[in-house]
Design a protein around this motif. Structure first.
Motif, PDB file in Angstrom:
ATOM      1  N   TYR A 138       0.906  -1.206   0.059  1.00  0.00           N
ATOM      2  CA  TYR A 138      -0.058  -0.083   0.033  1.00  0.00           C
ATOM      3  C   TYR A 138       0.822   1.220  -0.019  1.00  0.00           C
ATOM      4  O   TYR A 138       0.603   2.252  -0.596  1.00  0.00           O
ATOM      5  N   GLU A 139       2.018   1.158   0.829  1.00  0.00           N
ATOM      6  CA  GLU A 139       2.717   2.515   0.769  1.00  0.00           C
ATOM      7  C   GLU A 139       3.660   2.676  -0.627  1.00  0.00           C
ATOM      8  O   GLU A 139       4.170   3.768  -0.721  1.00  0.00           O
ATOM      9  N   GLN A 140       3.496   1.526  -1.564  1.00  0.00           N
ATOM     10  CA  GLN A 140       4.049   1.823  -2.900  1.00  0.00           C
ATOM     11  C   GLN A 140       3.274   2.053  -3.978  1.00  0.00           C
ATOM     12  O   GLN A 140       3.537   1.740  -5.040  1.00  0.00           O
ATOM     13  N   VAL A 141       2.178   2.349  -3.452  1.00  0.00           N
ATOM     14  CA  VAL A 141       0.861   2.348  -4.385  1.00  0.00           C
ATOM     15  C   VAL A 141       0.274   3.927  -4.473  1.00  0.00           C
ATOM     16  O   VAL A 141       0.159   4.336  -3.601  1.00  0.00           O
ATOM     17  N   ASP A 142       0.037   4.475  -5.659  1.00  0.00           N
ATOM     18  CA  ASP A 142      -0.303   5.815  -5.788  1.00  0.00           C
ATOM     19  C   ASP A 142      -1.755   5.629  -6.516  1.00  0.00           C
ATOM     20  O   ASP A 142      -2.017   4.661  -7.366  1.00  0.00           O
ATOM     21  N   PHE A 143      -2.798   6.397  -6.060  1.00  0.00           N
ATOM     22  CA  PHE A 143      -4.068   6.455  -6.567  1.00  0.00           C
ATOM     23  C   PHE A 143      -4.516   7.755  -7.441  1.00  0.00           C
ATOM     24  O   PHE A 143      -4.234   8.905  -6.628  1.00  0.00           O
ATOM     25  N   HIS A 144      -4.968   7.683  -8.627  1.00  0.00           N
ATOM     26  CA  HIS A 144      -5.603   9.033  -9.239  1.00  0.00           C
ATOM     27  C   HIS A 144      -6.658   8.635  -9.867  1.00  0.00           C
ATOM     28  O   HIS A 144      -6.781   7.683 -10.632  1.00  0.00           O
TER      29      HIS A 144
END
Length: 236
Positions: A138-144
């Motif tokens: 989760y710390e290595q994922v971005d959401f847009h």
């Protein structure tokens, strides 16, 4: 005070071993085990041991098979280091139900955990490891909203930092604009209030200037010169 959980303790009686001429061996390991808190005083082994003090019973294991109830038996051994002792309930000469397992390893006595405890511990460790793995992902994922979930890269991190700075600047500008709008509104309200007061004062002065002098004198109870002849005729 409740007794401690037996699976959490390790028992040793070094003085007992030093008193034995041959030390700890397969012939006296059950006698050594009988000194531990894992032993049951009313088991078949204890009963048979009390009987053999007065009876010549050569084969104790053969006699144990004739009894019914709780007994202890050495089921595996690797002298002089390891012995495995099983606690079991005997129903007849050929049927027993295992209840617990104990290890005697280099004079230390342990109780083996049951299958439920082992599985529960393994499942708990697995769930903890999965939770740590999910948190790391989760710390290595971005959401847009436009692109959805994507893995973080150096470029995305830089863009994210720039976006944070832009958002911070926009928020600061919005705050300043809000404060300016509030101050402007207060100033306009104060100016409108003063203008209304000045207008009211000006109207009052104009009204006073437009009022006839005779009406003012009559209002004060003083006779006007135009009324004097009428008063004189009335007096004559």
């Amino acid at each position: 005070m409740s007794d401690p959980e037996l699976t959490t303790i390790v028992w040793r009686h070094q003085e007992w071993i030093l008193q034995q001429p041959n030390g700890l061996n397969s012939n006296n390991v059950l006698d050594y085990f009988s000194e531990s808190p894992f032993w049951e005083k009313h088991c078949n082994n204890a009963t048979l041991k009390m009987q053999t003090q007065f009876n010549d019973l050569k084969d104790l294991m053969f006699e144990l098979k004739k009894m019914r109830g709780i007994e202890f038996q050495v089921v595996h051994e690797r002298p002089p280091c390891l012995w495995v002792i099983r606690k079991q309930r005997r129903w007849d000469e050929s049927q027993v139900t295992p209840l617990a397992t104990y290890y005697v390893y280099k004079a230390d006595v342990y109780q083996a955990p049951d299958l439920y405890s082992i599985l529960a511990n393994r499942v708990l460790i697995s769930l903890w490891s999965l939770n740590m793995a999910f948190n790391a992902c989760y710390e290595q994922v971005d959401f847009h909203p436009a692109t959805g979930y994507t893995w973080k890269t150096a470029e995305s991190q830089e863009l994210k930092e720039n976006d944070k700075k832009k958002i911070k600047v926009i928020a600061q500008e919005s705050k300043e604009a809000t404060e300016f709008r509030l101050n402007t509104t207060r100033a306009l309200d104060a100016a409108n209030s003063k203008i209304a007061d000045r207008r009211a004062e000006a109207l009052r002065i104009l009204n006073e200037m437009a009022t006839p002098a005779g009406k003012s004198a009559d209002a004060d109870g003083i006779s006007s010169p135009h009324n004097l002849p009428q008063k004189r005729r009335a007096a004559g």
